[in-house]
Structures are given as structure tokens and as C-alpha cells.
Design a protein around this motif. Structure first.
Motif, PDB file in Angstrom:
ATOM      1  N   ARG A  81       0.812  -1.205   0.000  1.00 32.21           N
ATOM      2  CA  ARG A  81       0.000   0.000   0.000  1.00 32.21           C
ATOM      3  C   ARG A  81       0.850   1.262   0.000  1.00 32.21           C
ATOM      4  O   ARG A  81       0.350   2.341  -0.321  1.00 32.21           O
ATOM      5  N   GLN A  82       2.099   1.125   0.402  1.00 29.09           N
ATOM      6  CA  GLN A  82       2.992   2.273   0.492  1.00 29.09           C
ATOM      7  C   GLN A  82       4.400   1.836   0.094  1.00 29.09           C
ATOM      8  O   GLN A  82       4.821   0.724   0.403  1.00 29.09           O
ATOM      9  N   ILE A  83       5.106   2.752  -0.593  1.00 29.06           N
ATOM     10  CA  ILE A  83       6.453   2.477  -1.072  1.00 29.06           C
ATOM     11  C   ILE A  83       7.420   3.497  -0.476  1.00 29.06           C
ATOM     12  O   ILE A  83       7.113   4.694  -0.407  1.00 29.06           O
ATOM     13  N   VAL A  84       8.582   3.022  -0.058  1.00 32.08           N
ATOM     14  CA  VAL A  84       9.661   3.890   0.405  1.00 32.08           C
ATOM     15  C   VAL A  84      10.869   3.679  -0.502  1.00 32.08           C
ATOM     16  O   VAL A  84      11.270   2.539  -0.745  1.00 32.08           O
ATOM     17  N   ALA A 113       2.670  13.254  -6.242  1.00 36.74           N
ATOM     18  CA  ALA A 113       3.553  14.421  -6.160  1.00 36.74           C
ATOM     19  C   ALA A 113       3.639  14.855  -4.701  1.00 36.74           C
ATOM     20  O   ALA A 113       3.011  14.248  -3.825  1.00 36.74           O
ATOM     21  N   GLY A 114       4.406  15.920  -4.432  1.00 41.62           N
ATOM     22  CA  GLY A 114       4.599  16.336  -3.050  1.00 41.62           C
ATOM     23  C   GLY A 114       5.266  15.246  -2.232  1.00 41.62           C
ATOM     24  O   GLY A 114       4.936  15.029  -1.064  1.00 41.62           O
ATOM     25  N   VAL A 115       6.245  14.561  -2.842  1.00 42.50           N
ATOM     26  CA  VAL A 115       6.873  13.383  -2.230  1.00 42.50           C
ATOM     27  C   VAL A 115       7.952  13.819  -1.241  1.00 42.50           C
ATOM     28  O   VAL A 115       8.845  14.604  -1.577  1.00 42.50           O
ATOM     29  N   SER A 219      -0.983   8.195   4.481  1.00 38.22           N
ATOM     30  CA  SER A 219      -1.705   7.828   3.258  1.00 38.22           C
ATOM     31  C   SER A 219      -0.882   8.058   1.997  1.00 38.22           C
ATOM     32  O   SER A 219      -1.393   7.885   0.884  1.00 38.22           O
ATOM     33  N   ALA A 220       0.377   8.437   2.150  1.00 31.37           N
ATOM     34  CA  ALA A 220       1.221   8.720   0.988  1.00 31.37           C
ATOM     35  C   ALA A 220       1.546   7.434   0.242  1.00 31.37           C
ATOM     36  O   ALA A 220       1.861   6.414   0.849  1.00 31.37           O
ATOM     37  N   ARG A 221       1.517   7.509  -1.073  1.00 33.08           N
ATOM     38  CA  ARG A 221       1.875   6.348  -1.876  1.00 33.08           C
ATOM     39  C   ARG A 221       3.383   6.139  -1.909  1.00 33.08           C
ATOM     40  O   ARG A 221       3.860   5.020  -2.012  1.00 33.08           O
ATOM     41  N   LEU A 222       4.135   7.256  -1.837  1.00 30.75           N
ATOM     42  CA  LEU A 222       5.583   7.181  -1.957  1.00 30.75           C
ATOM     43  C   LEU A 222       6.241   8.133  -0.961  1.00 30.75           C
ATOM     44  O   LEU A 222       5.806   9.278  -0.803  1.00 30.75           O
ATOM     45  N   LEU A 233       6.394   4.726  10.447  1.00 29.58           N
ATOM     46  CA  LEU A 233       5.531   4.025   9.493  1.00 29.58           C
ATOM     47  C   LEU A 233       4.898   2.751  10.045  1.00 29.58           C
ATOM     48  O   LEU A 233       3.709   2.502   9.796  1.00 29.58           O
ATOM     49  N   PRO A 234       5.632   1.889  10.790  1.00 22.09           N
ATOM     50  CA  PRO A 234       4.956   0.699  11.326  1.00 22.09           C
ATOM     51  C   PRO A 234       3.748   1.056  12.185  1.00 22.09           C
ATOM     52  O   PRO A 234       2.714   0.381  12.122  1.00 22.09           O
TER      53      PRO A 234
END
Length: 423
Positions: A81-84, A113-115, A219-222, A233-234
Motif C-alpha cells: 500500500r505504500q512504497i519507500v 507528487a509532493g513526495v 496515506s502517501a503512496r511514496l 511508518l509501522p
């Protein structure tokens, strides 16, 4: 899998895997596994966070982008659901890349955007203030990183440095906004999106700042950054009821040991000097290696002849010596020859029964683990900040400690061998 990480080197991958596995004190982390390169099959159903370790920090940007996108697509197939995107806390890169090109490519693929861009890691002395990166009390370009043999960092203004790598404008969320908390951080990131800023430097001076940034990015994707960016994050997944929160635990691996050091950082050179006071060490003659007069055989013989005494083999040298070697033989040829040498040594040692390996340096670690092809690595207890125990699966497991050059206490090498054995 809930969270996926794309790391640009192998030591950085174990660093952030450690952060995700242990989580915040009293809360626990995510069940985490580290994968060496993009896996060929699906991850286990019980894995909550997967870290794909690449060796893309110092390769051509187009290749780094291609490999990173392949890792992204595999992680998305696992349900992330989320990428780092994880890079070094000292922002190791050249004016051409690879942080900017990879981050923008991932953002385009995820349509976001706004990453966040935040390399801060206060536990290791890395902080960001007004877009400037500090190592302890020194600006980045005065910390010794200006002498890095592959990616010399000559500008502490990472907003300006990143702007040279990126196609779109780069934003900044300064520390006063960060200190106001997650709501203000999220609002500032929203304004960055409106201004058309794809990547946004976010200041951080403390671990509390990083936790607030992580919560703002629930809720950020990246997200991009050093391992510290993963601190909060956890807890997002645990609070949402998607993860239970666990602490890493592994049984140690007994057996013969070796220490391989290729980093030329100040910290690693100090650790070598500390180690040599009570243990056997062997310096690699790089000129002999470049002439083909020295190979893996004598190194392997030295290690096996000194079992039980924590033998250490190193190519580390001070900046002046490194510069002279590069002038004589070329920067790329020296790096390639040493990577190949360490890879061959590691492969031979494991074939001859070595079961505990401590490796210092990102490029060296990448060469070693690529040669061993160990597959997924389980994350165990932390040795020093940012450095966990790693253990391969199978009937003859290998225990590893992969250390970034500037990480670890002066006695790290002996301490790491003990932790790998479960002591």
C-alpha cells in the motif's frame, strides 16, 4: 505485504529493514524480510514489510531507474500500500543522480507528487535544517563526505543538489512547520503539490520529527529518505489494525567467521585500527590486485588460518591514498576490481564453511551478497544503530552484518561477530 522498500544499496537495505522490524519502543514493528535484488517469486504471506536491496547508487541513472521500477512493480504485485525509496542518510549521489531520477520515476509510476525527501537519521548524527544536511555538528561538505571515492558530496544544500538531478522544481518544508506536527506537515505537502513540486525536502532534527513526518505520510503512496524516515511508518499500520506489532528475534548462527572491509570512511578506518590491537588483520595491496599479482587465494588462506580470532581483511585507505590509486588505475577499474575480489573471497569462504560474515561498506556489501545469492534474509536484533543481524534460510544458514561505512561503534567488528553467534 503492506509496505515495500526499494533500497539503493545493500547496507542501506538492512538499515531500514532494522528500523521497520523494531518499530518504536513499546509498540513493535512489522514482520520484515530483506530481498537481494528483485525476487523471482512471490513473498511469503506472513511478511508485512519487504525490502528490496539493489545496487543502484553508483550506476548510470537510466539503469538505476529501470531496476527501481522493476522492484516497484514486484512490490505492488505483493499488495504493498505504500512504497519507500531508501538512499543514504548522507544523500550519496552525483549532480546527475541517482536519487532525483529514481524518485521522479517512481512518483510518475505511482501518479503522485509532493513526495517527502528526508535523509535525516539523528541516531547517527544526520539532521536536516533549512534544507541543509549536517553530519553531527558539521555541514555535509565538511564532514569527510566531500572525499567519498565514488560520490563526493560537495554541497550541503540538498535542495539545490537535488534540483540539479530533478526535472521538476523541488520544495521545502522547513523545521518550524515540522515542529508544529503532522497536520501542519501534511498541509505544507499539500501546498507543494499545488505549486507543482514533485519532490519536497522535509527538515528533521530529532526522532520525534521523523515520527511526526511518518504520521503525516500515513496515506502517501511514496516516501523517500534515509532509514530514519521509516520510524513512524509501522505505527500507522498497527494503529489501523493491519499489523499486530512484533519485535525481531532470531537464533544465532555458530561457525567460522570473517570480516571484510572495503569502506574508506573515517569510522571504518578507526574500527580497523581498534580491531588490529587484538586480532589478526590483512591489508589488501590494491596495486598488486590491479596488476593481477594478488587474488583471493591468499586472503582465503589468511582467514581460514586465523579461525576463532576474528580475522579481518581490508582495502580501506585514507583519502590521499585512495586518490593516488584512482589516478594510477582509474576510479571505475579500481572499484570493479575490489568488488570482484571481495565477491570471490566471500564465495570461497562460504564454500569452505564460513558461516558468520561482517562486511563494511555499501559497495563491498553489495558485491558480497550478490555473489552469495542468499535469497530472502530474516531481520534479527540490532547490533548498533542501523545495523541488524541478518540470517539466510536453509539447512546451512549464513549470518551477516552489513555495515554502512560511517556506522557502528569503535568495537563494532567484535561486537557484531558475537551478535551473529547469538551472544
Amino acid at each position: 505485504m503492506l509496505l515495500g522498500v526499494i533500497a539503493d544499496d545493500f547496507t542501506g537495505a538492512s538499515d531500514i529493514a532494522n528500523t521497520l522490524a523494531k518499530g518504536l519502543p513499546g509498540h513493535g514493528g512489522l514482520r520484515t524480510a530483506q530481498f537481494l535484488n528483485v525476487p523471482r517469486r512471490k513473498a511469503g504471506a506472513d511478511i508485512e514489510a519487504g525490502v528490496v536491496a539493489l545496487k543502484t547508487r553508483s550506476i548510470p541513472a537510466v539503469d538505476a531507474v529501470s531496476q527501481s521500477l522493476a522492484a516497484l512493480r514486484w512490490l505492488l504485485e505483493q499488495g504493498c500500500r505504500q512504497i519507500v525509496f531508501k538512499y543514504c542518510s548522507t544523500f550519496d549521489s552525483t549532480p546527475e543522480g541517482n536519487i532525483g531520477p529514481v524518485a521522479e520515476a517512481l512518483a510518475a509510476e505511482l501518479d503522485t507528487a509532493g513526495v517527502i525527501v528526508c535523509p535525516a537519521f539523528p541516531a547517527a548524527g544526520r539532521t536536516v535544517y533549512q534544507g541543509h544536511l549536517f553530519v553531527h555538528d558539521r555541514l555535509l561538505n565538511e564532514s569527510g563526505l566531500e572525499n567519498h571515492p565514488l560520490n563526493p558530496m560537495t554541497d550541503p544544500d540538498i535542495r539545490r543538489w537535488l534540483a540539479r538531478q530533478a526535472k521538476k522544481s523541488v520544495g521545502l518544508v522547513s523545521w518550524p512547520s515540522v515542529r508544529e506536527g503532522q497536520t501542519q506537515i501534511a498541509a505544507e505537502l499539500g501546498l507543494s503539490v499545488q505549486r507543482g513540486e514533485c519532490l519536497v525536502i522535509v527538515d528533521a532534527l530529532t526522532e520525534e520529527d521523523l515520527v511526526a513526518i511518518g504520521r503525516a505520510a500515513a496515506s502517501a503512496r511514496l516516501i523517500t529518505g534515509g532509514s530514519g524516515i521509516a520510524l513512524g511508518l509501522p505505527g500507522n499500520f498497527i494503529s489501523a489494525g493491519l499489523a499486530k506489532g512484533e519485535m525481531p528475534s532470531l537464533v544465532g548462527v555458530k561457525g567460522p567467521e570473517a570480516i571484510l572491509a572495503g569502506s574508506c570512511s573515517t569510522a571504518t578506518r578507526g574500527q580497523i585500527e581498534t580491531h588490529r590491537r587484538g586480532h589478526p588483520v590483512l591489508a589488501i595491496d590494491v596495486d598488486e590486485v590491479m596488476r593481477g599479482a594478488s587474488g583471493p587465494e591468499e586472503i582465503v588462506t589468511f582467514v581460514l588460518a586465523n579461525q576463532g580470532r576474528a580475522p579481518l581483511v581490508y582495502s580501506s585507505a585514507d583519502p590521499a591514498e585512495v586518490k593516488a590509486l584512482q589516478e594510477r588505475h582509474g576510479r571505475a577499474p579500481v572499484a570493479h576490481a575490489l568488488d570482484r575480489l571481495f565477491a570471490e573471497v566471500a564465495r570461497s569462504l562460504v564454500e569452505k564453511g564460513v558461516r558468520r560474515l561482517v562486511v563494511a561498506g555499501g559497495e563491498t556489501s553489495g558485491a558480497v551478497v550478490s555473489a552469495l545469492d542468499l535469497g530472502a534474509l530474516a531481520i534479527g536484533p540490532e547490533i548498533d544503530p542501523g545495523i541488524p543481524v541478518l540470517v539466510s534460510d536453509g539447512e546451512a544458514p549464513i549470518a551477516l552484518a552489513l555495515k554502512s561505512g560511517n556506522f557502528g561503534a569503535p568495537d563494532f567488528f567484535v561486537k557484531a561477530l558475537g551478535r551473529l553467534a547469538g551472544i
